[in-house]
Design a protein around this motif. Sequence first.
Motif, PDB file in Angstrom:
ATOM      1  N   VAL A 113      35.568  49.817  42.782  1.00 51.82           N
ATOM      2  CA  VAL A 113      35.798  48.379  42.926  1.00 51.82           C
ATOM      3  C   VAL A 113      37.249  48.173  43.341  1.00 51.82           C
ATOM      4  O   VAL A 113      38.156  48.755  42.743  1.00 51.82           O
ATOM      5  N   ALA A 114      37.465  47.380  44.370  1.00 52.63           N
ATOM      6  CA  ALA A 114      38.822  47.086  44.828  1.00 52.63           C
ATOM      7  C   ALA A 114      38.949  45.591  45.074  1.00 52.63           C
ATOM      8  O   ALA A 114      38.034  44.960  45.616  1.00 52.63           O
ATOM      9  N   LEU A 115      40.067  45.018  44.662  1.00 49.30           N
ATOM     10  CA  LEU A 115      40.353  43.596  44.866  1.00 49.30           C
ATOM     11  C   LEU A 115      41.637  43.484  45.681  1.00 49.30           C
ATOM     12  O   LEU A 115      42.672  44.009  45.281  1.00 49.30           O
ATOM     13  N   MET A 116      41.554  42.818  46.828  1.00 52.55           N
ATOM     14  CA  MET A 116      42.704  42.712  47.731  1.00 52.55           C
ATOM     15  C   MET A 116      43.005  41.246  48.031  1.00 52.55           C
ATOM     16  O   MET A 116      42.100  40.442  48.238  1.00 52.55           O
ATOM     17  N   GLN A 117      44.289  40.905  48.045  1.00 56.99           N
ATOM     18  CA  GLN A 117      44.699  39.567  48.473  1.00 56.99           C
ATOM     19  C   GLN A 117      45.277  39.684  49.884  1.00 56.99           C
ATOM     20  O   GLN A 117      46.270  40.375  50.114  1.00 56.99           O
ATOM     21  N   LYS A 118      44.624  39.028  50.823  1.00 59.84           N
ATOM     22  CA  LYS A 118      44.981  39.158  52.234  1.00 59.84           C
ATOM     23  C   LYS A 118      46.055  38.147  52.629  1.00 59.84           C
ATOM     24  O   LYS A 118      46.147  37.060  52.073  1.00 59.84           O
ATOM     25  N   ASN A 119      46.822  38.526  53.638  1.00 64.37           N
ATOM     26  CA  ASN A 119      47.783  37.635  54.311  1.00 64.37           C
ATOM     27  C   ASN A 119      48.895  37.136  53.399  1.00 64.37           C
ATOM     28  O   ASN A 119      49.599  36.190  53.745  1.00 64.37           O
ATOM     29  N   ARG A 120      49.047  37.740  52.242  1.00 67.03           N
ATOM     30  CA  ARG A 120      50.095  37.267  51.333  1.00 67.03           C
ATOM     31  C   ARG A 120      51.480  37.754  51.777  1.00 67.03           C
ATOM     32  O   ARG A 120      52.467  37.042  51.647  1.00 67.03           O
ATOM     33  N   ARG A 121      51.523  38.967  52.326  1.00 67.69           N
ATOM     34  CA  ARG A 121      52.826  39.512  52.723  1.00 67.69           C
ATOM     35  C   ARG A 121      53.452  38.699  53.846  1.00 67.69           C
ATOM     36  O   ARG A 121      54.675  38.611  53.950  1.00 67.69           O
ATOM     37  N   SER A 122      52.607  38.090  54.684  1.00 67.05           N
ATOM     38  CA  SER A 122      53.137  37.308  55.802  1.00 67.05           C
ATOM     39  C   SER A 122      53.814  36.026  55.328  1.00 67.05           C
ATOM     40  O   SER A 122      54.467  35.336  56.115  1.00 67.05           O
ATOM     41  N   GLN A 123      53.652  35.684  54.039  1.00 58.73           N
ATOM     42  CA  GLN A 123      54.242  34.456  53.505  1.00 58.73           C
ATOM     43  C   GLN A 123      55.524  34.716  52.710  1.00 58.73           C
ATOM     44  O   GLN A 123      56.055  33.819  52.064  1.00 58.73           O
ATOM     45  N   SER A 160      33.816  43.369  28.472  1.00 60.47           N
ATOM     46  CA  SER A 160      33.715  44.002  29.785  1.00 60.47           C
ATOM     47  C   SER A 160      33.428  45.486  29.607  1.00 60.47           C
ATOM     48  O   SER A 160      33.784  46.099  28.596  1.00 60.47           O
ATOM     49  N   ILE A 161      32.773  46.069  30.595  1.00 55.20           N
ATOM     50  CA  ILE A 161      32.484  47.508  30.554  1.00 55.20           C
ATOM     51  C   ILE A 161      33.342  48.263  31.557  1.00 55.20           C
ATOM     52  O   ILE A 161      33.227  49.482  31.694  1.00 55.20           O
ATOM     53  N   GLY A 162      34.185  47.563  32.284  1.00 56.34           N
ATOM     54  CA  GLY A 162      35.109  48.181  33.227  1.00 56.34           C
ATOM     55  C   GLY A 162      36.085  47.138  33.712  1.00 56.34           C
ATOM     56  O   GLY A 162      35.788  45.948  33.718  1.00 56.34           O
ATOM     57  N   ARG A 163      37.274  47.571  34.109  1.00 53.28           N
ATOM     58  CA  ARG A 163      38.267  46.617  34.593  1.00 53.28           C
ATOM     59  C   ARG A 163      39.380  47.363  35.306  1.00 53.28           C
ATOM     60  O   ARG A 163      39.501  48.594  35.196  1.00 53.28           O
ATOM     61  N   SER A 164      40.205  46.600  36.038  1.00 46.38           N
ATOM     62  CA  SER A 164      41.386  47.194  36.640  1.00 46.38           C
ATOM     63  C   SER A 164      42.361  47.571  35.529  1.00 46.38           C
ATOM     64  O   SER A 164      42.328  47.000  34.436  1.00 46.38           O
TER      65      SER A 164
END
Length: 331
Positions: A113-123, A160-164
């Motif tokens: 499982v991967a969670l990504m925040q897009k376009n944040r670096r451009s700000q 929860s049974i899993g998390r970051s």
Amino acid sequence: SPEWRFIPESEKEELGLNFDDDGEFWMSFKDFAQHFDRVEICNLNPDSLDPEECPEGCTKKWEMSVFEGEWVRGVTAGGCRNYLESFWRNPQYTITLRDVDEGDDENKCTIIVALMQKNRRSQRHQGLECLTIGFAVYRLPDYGHVPKPLDVNFFKYNASIGRSQAFINLREVSQYRLELAMRHGGAYDGGGPGGYVGGPQSPPTEQSCLEQLLCALCAPICKEIGVDLQQVTQQQGEQVHLTQPQPQELKGQGFSKDVCRSMIAMLDKDGSGGLGFEEFKALWIDLRNWRAVFRLYDTEGRGAIPAHHLRDALHSAGYTVNAHILNVLAH
């Protein structure tokens, strides 16, 4: 570097060398060893490796799903698990695991499982750094009998049974080899399909509806949407006189012409361009119920529903919307 002049053109072509501003650059090994101490080799997705490079007899294949959403402050930005009352408002996605790992005696599957925040670096030039992000995984053994989206009570009584590993301000967080027991069930994306799934509860009687319909508050609406009051009263075989507005009415400027046109389009099932009595009666019943919901969730008494109550208000009115639609409404 001037040394490039001594490289034959054929070698440059073989290397795919160009000096365009495409994000690719060359440096000497000495400089590389001096400035870097770790290398990460990335693939665009689990199946991007050349199939010919796989070991002989390898039949494993990754299945990949991508969900796109957003966090909207006060609506779908619920914070981490420490904020239980708002945590359930975060975007929710459901996956179904069907294929058990080969040789696994515990009937489990391996997922990443991967969670990504897009376009944040451009700000960054605006002073906006990466948000603090993370995720949690929950098991749904009885998928057909849980609210969608999962509500605050679910998270109160289920761990929860899993998390970051942590909620952290990185561009992406991921967790490898979350081994989860296989289950069967439907897939659920962020709150279910949008649309109307319920109806008004305990609708008023036809008589009370008529009294409301013919009150002074209703007269301007009737005028805008083309309802003939005389025709309506004759159709019902009785003469009803206009009365004073009911107490505790919501204050406002009435419905604009555009809103009235929208209401006609919503309920004009026979395409006549106007509303007959039954169509208008249905509209009036809806208006009564929507008004009651509005009053219930206008908790601050300022003539507006706070954004964090938007989903609850829609649900009370009989609507279920997914996270994307909710965010659009909030915007």
